[in-house]
Structure formats: structure tokens, C-alpha cells
Scaffold this motif. Structure first.
Motif, mmCIF file in Angstrom:
data_model
loop_
_atom_site.group_PDB
_atom_site.id
_atom_site.type_symbol
_atom_site.label_atom_id
_atom_site.label_comp_id
_atom_site.label_asym_id
_atom_site.label_seq_id
_atom_site.Cartn_x
_atom_site.Cartn_y
_atom_site.Cartn_z
ATOM 1 N N SER A 1 52.180 31.899 42.500
ATOM 2 C CA SER A 1 50.928 31.550 43.171
ATOM 3 C C SER A 1 49.901 30.923 42.231
ATOM 4 C CB SER A 1 50.319 32.769 43.871
ATOM 5 O OG SER A 1 49.950 33.759 42.933
ATOM 6 N N GLU A 2 49.952 31.261 40.949
ATOM 7 C CA GLU A 2 49.040 30.651 39.978
ATOM 8 C C GLU A 2 49.815 29.909 38.889
ATOM 9 O OE1 GLU A 2 46.053 33.385 38.571
ATOM 10 O OE2 GLU A 2 45.600 34.049 40.607
ATOM 11 N N VAL A 3 50.796 30.591 38.313
ATOM 12 C CA VAL A 3 51.661 29.973 37.312
ATOM 13 C C VAL A 3 53.101 30.252 37.732
ATOM 14 C CG1 VAL A 3 52.358 29.976 34.879
ATOM 15 C CG2 VAL A 3 49.960 30.378 35.482
ATOM 16 N N ASP A 4 53.890 29.215 37.886
ATOM 17 C CA ASP A 4 55.264 29.376 38.352
ATOM 18 C C ASP A 4 56.162 29.755 37.179
ATOM 19 O OD1 ASP A 4 57.557 29.419 39.803
ATOM 20 O OD2 ASP A 4 57.549 27.293 40.334
ATOM 21 N N ASP A 5 56.087 31.052 36.792
ATOM 22 C CA ASP A 5 56.844 31.514 35.635
ATOM 23 C C ASP A 5 57.818 32.640 35.955
ATOM 24 O OD1 ASP A 5 55.014 33.493 36.152
ATOM 25 O OD2 ASP A 5 54.136 33.532 34.151
ATOM 26 N N GLY A 6 57.943 33.000 37.243
ATOM 27 C CA GLY A 6 58.861 34.066 37.615
ATOM 28 C C GLY A 6 58.359 35.447 37.230
ATOM 29 N N LEU A 7 57.079 35.568 36.955
ATOM 30 C CA LEU A 7 56.463 36.841 36.582
ATOM 31 C C LEU A 7 55.114 36.950 37.277
ATOM 32 C CD1 LEU A 7 57.157 36.522 32.759
ATOM 33 C CD2 LEU A 7 58.347 38.084 34.319
ATOM 34 N N ILE A 8 54.696 38.173 37.569
ATOM 35 C CA ILE A 8 53.396 38.387 38.196
ATOM 36 C C ILE A 8 52.424 38.865 37.129
ATOM 37 C CG2 ILE A 8 52.094 39.762 39.876
ATOM 38 C CD1 ILE A 8 54.653 39.934 41.561
ATOM 39 N N ASP A 9 51.321 38.119 36.980
ATOM 40 C CA ASP A 9 50.284 38.597 36.060
ATOM 41 C C ASP A 9 49.224 39.340 36.879
ATOM 42 O OD1 ASP A 9 48.455 36.716 37.148
ATOM 43 O OD2 ASP A 9 48.906 35.245 35.603
ATOM 44 N N GLN A 10 48.265 39.909 36.199
ATOM 45 C CA GLN A 10 47.270 40.734 36.873
ATOM 46 C C GLN A 10 46.467 39.957 37.905
ATOM 47 O OE1 GLN A 10 45.234 43.476 34.347
ATOM 48 N NE2 GLN A 10 43.549 43.714 35.761
ATOM 49 N N SER A 11 46.133 38.733 37.602
ATOM 50 C CA SER A 11 45.373 37.904 38.524
ATOM 51 C C SER A 11 46.169 37.619 39.800
ATOM 52 C CB SER A 11 44.982 36.599 37.829
ATOM 53 O OG SER A 11 44.334 35.743 38.721
ATOM 54 N N GLU A 12 47.454 37.327 39.659
ATOM 55 C CA GLU A 12 48.299 37.078 40.827
ATOM 56 C C GLU A 12 48.423 38.334 41.694
ATOM 57 O OE1 GLU A 12 51.341 33.572 39.325
ATOM 58 O OE2 GLU A 12 51.595 35.592 38.493
ATOM 59 N N MET A 13 48.537 39.488 41.035
ATOM 60 C CA MET A 13 48.644 40.733 41.797
ATOM 61 C C MET A 13 47.340 41.020 42.541
ATOM 62 S SD MET A 13 49.712 44.535 40.579
ATOM 63 C CE MET A 13 50.919 45.285 41.638
ATOM 64 N N LYS A 14 46.235 40.850 41.860
ATOM 65 C CA LYS A 14 44.936 41.097 42.478
ATOM 66 C C LYS A 14 44.756 40.191 43.695
ATOM 67 C CE LYS A 14 39.987 41.081 41.459
ATOM 68 N NZ LYS A 14 38.966 40.879 40.431
ATOM 69 N N ARG A 15 45.109 38.935 43.540
ATOM 70 C CA ARG A 15 44.985 37.982 44.643
ATOM 71 C C ARG A 15 45.928 38.358 45.787
ATOM 72 N NH1 ARG A 15 46.107 31.755 43.798
ATOM 73 N NH2 ARG A 15 43.924 31.684 43.213
ATOM 74 N N ALA A 16 47.166 38.713 45.473
ATOM 75 C CA ALA A 16 48.142 39.059 46.509
ATOM 76 C C ALA A 16 47.705 40.284 47.308
ATOM 77 C CB ALA A 16 49.515 39.298 45.886
ATOM 78 N N LEU A 17 47.086 41.240 46.635
ATOM 79 C CA LEU A 17 46.631 42.461 47.311
ATOM 80 C C LEU A 17 45.279 42.283 47.994
ATOM 81 C CD1 LEU A 17 47.643 45.136 44.648
ATOM 82 C CD2 LEU A 17 48.774 44.636 46.828
ATOM 83 N N GLY A 18 44.610 41.179 47.707
ATOM 84 C CA GLY A 18 43.314 40.928 48.306
ATOM 85 C C GLY A 18 42.229 41.872 47.809
ATOM 86 N N LEU A 19 42.376 42.309 46.568
ATOM 87 C CA LEU A 19 41.389 43.223 45.997
ATOM 88 C C LEU A 19 40.188 42.450 45.476
ATOM 89 C CD1 LEU A 19 43.796 45.609 44.064
ATOM 90 C CD2 LEU A 19 42.629 46.052 46.222
ATOM 91 N N ARG A 20 39.014 43.040 45.650
ATOM 92 C CA ARG A 20 37.791 42.399 45.176
ATOM 93 C C ARG A 20 37.443 42.854 43.758
ATOM 94 N NH1 ARG A 20 36.134 43.806 50.745
ATOM 95 N NH2 ARG A 20 35.415 45.740 49.839
ATOM 96 N N GLY A 21 37.549 44.142 43.533
ATOM 97 C CA GLY A 21 37.188 44.696 42.232
ATOM 98 C C GLY A 21 38.366 44.716 41.274
ATOM 99 N N ASP A 22 38.042 44.987 40.025
ATOM 100 C CA ASP A 22 39.082 44.986 38.998
ATOM 101 C C ASP A 22 39.769 46.334 38.797
ATOM 102 O OD1 ASP A 22 38.756 42.290 38.369
ATOM 103 O OD2 ASP A 22 37.152 42.720 36.944
ATOM 104 N N LEU A 23 39.090 47.433 39.095
ATOM 105 C CA LEU A 23 39.617 48.751 38.747
ATOM 106 C C LEU A 23 40.980 49.024 39.366
ATOM 107 C CD1 LEU A 23 39.156 51.424 37.239
ATOM 108 C CD2 LEU A 23 38.185 52.310 39.357
ATOM 109 N N PHE A 24 41.104 48.883 40.675
ATOM 110 C CA PHE A 24 42.393 49.171 41.307
ATOM 111 C C PHE A 24 43.452 48.148 40.920
ATOM 112 C CE2 PHE A 24 39.960 51.913 44.192
ATOM 113 C CZ PHE A 24 40.706 53.072 44.004
ATOM 114 N N ALA A 25 43.051 46.912 40.770
ATOM 115 C CA ALA A 25 44.008 45.896 40.326
ATOM 116 C C ALA A 25 44.561 46.264 38.953
ATOM 117 C CB ALA A 25 43.342 44.525 40.289
#
Length: 193
Positions: A40-64
Motif C-alpha cells: 500500500s505504501e512500499v511494494d516490498d512484501g513486508l508491512i511497516d508500521q505506517s501500512e499497518m496503521k493505515r490498514a487498521l484505520g487507526l488515528r493515534g499512534d499508541l495502538f498502532a
């Protein structure tokens, strides 16, 4: 580096079925979802924190950050396909209550010392309320923390250990209701949209 989803062997898929609460068709479906999230952000076959946060639709950083850290078992800063499937496995209906309790306890235990202190509970409650757009002020959150400690801290040491946490959750199972997704594969599909 993690396992690229295009190169997941049948042996790896079979191992994931053995290690998780998923059937082969579910693991294969999760492979497709993982691929979409990890590109979704970088096509590297790995999920980084930003991609996970976006996928989960989280607003804050703590739960992400907390969830990401728990999925990223090898602590390399990315989630590979195996970590993704194993992390989601705990949210499957077939996962044991003990698996769910251990993960949820780790979410609250920020410093990993085996205890939940007042600050950790306060920070987690505040972040949770903000994520869910529930407006409680600091005094109300502190009151919730105090009441939780009154009930859970059975030995009076000012900390909640795993056994105290387990007793509290078993008394109030609604506390981990969010730890079960009726259909994790479909839930991931909805998250991606």
C-alpha cells in the motif's frame, strides 16, 4: 527480511496451518490481503508500521505501535507474512481464551515487565477512548483506573500481574470481546477497503 508473499512455499503454508487457528484456504486468502497491505505504501512484501496503521484505520499512534510490536515477533521493524498470519490467529474464534488473555495483557504491559501499572492502564484507556471517539476527561479516566485497581490488584502491591488480570477478565469477559473476529479473513478484507 521477511517472506515475500509471492514466494511462499507450500511447506510454509502447511506450517502456518499447523501453528495457527486457520485452515489452508484461510491462510491463502490472508496471503492475498497481506500482499495488498504490504504494497500500500512500499511494494516490498513486508508491512511497516505506517501500512499497518493505515490498514487498521487507526488515528493515534499508541495502538498502532503496540499491535505492530506484538506482531513483529523478531523485532526487525517489519511484519512478514508468517508474523501477520500468526498475529491474526489469536483473533480467530478458535483461539483459546488463554491466547487472547496473553496478547491483551501484553498490550497493556508497555514495558514488558510482567505487570500493568497505573500509568500503563491510564495511557491505554486514554488511547482507546480517543480511538473510539469517546470523550472522558482525565479525572474520569483516573477514576476508571482507580476502580480497576481496586478490583484487580488482589495483593495490594499497586500492580496488576497476569493472574490478577486473568481473574479480572474472566469476571468481565466483555474486556476482551474485541479479541475475537468472527471471520478474520473477511475482517481483513473489510479493513483493506
Amino acid at each position: 527480511m521477511g517472506i515475500s508473499t509471492s514466494k511462499v512455499s507450500k511447506n510454509t503454508l502447511r506450517e502456518l496451518v499447523k501453528k495457527t487457528n486457520f485452515e489452508m484456504d484461510e491462510v491463502k486468502a490472508l496471503q492475498e490481503h497481506f500482499s495488498a497491505i504490504s504494497s500500500s505504501e512500499v511494494d516490498d512484501g513486508l508491512i511497516d508500521q505506517s501500512e499497518m496503521k493505515r490498514a487498521l484505520g487507526l488515528r493515534g499512534d499508541l495502538f498502532a505501535e503496540r499491535l505492530f510490536g506484538l506482531f513483529d515477533e523478531n523485532h526487525d521493524g517489519v511484519i512478514n507474512f508468517s508474523e501477520f498470519v500468526q498475529g491474526l490467529s489469536i483473533f480467530a474464534p478458535q483461539a483459546s481464551i488463554d491466547q487472547k488473555l496473553k496478547l491483551s495483557f501484553r498490550i497493556y504491559d508497555f514495558d514488558g515487565d510482567g505487570y500493568i501499572d497505573r500509568r500503563e492502564l491510564y495511557d491505554c484507556l486514554k488511547a482507546s477512548l480517543q480511538e473510539n471517539s469517546m470523550g472522558l476527561n482525565d479525572d474520569q479516566i483516573r477514576s476508571l483506573v482507580d476502580k480497576t485497581f481496586e478490583e484487580a490488584d488482589m495483593n495490594g502491591d499497586g500492580l496488576i500481574d497476569y493472574n490478577e488480570y486473568k481473574a479480572l477478565v474472566l469476571k468481565h469477559p466483555v474486556m476482551i470481546k474485541h479479541m475475537t473476529l468472527s471471520n478474520p479473513v473477511e475482517s481483513v478484507r473489510k479493513i483493506r477497503r
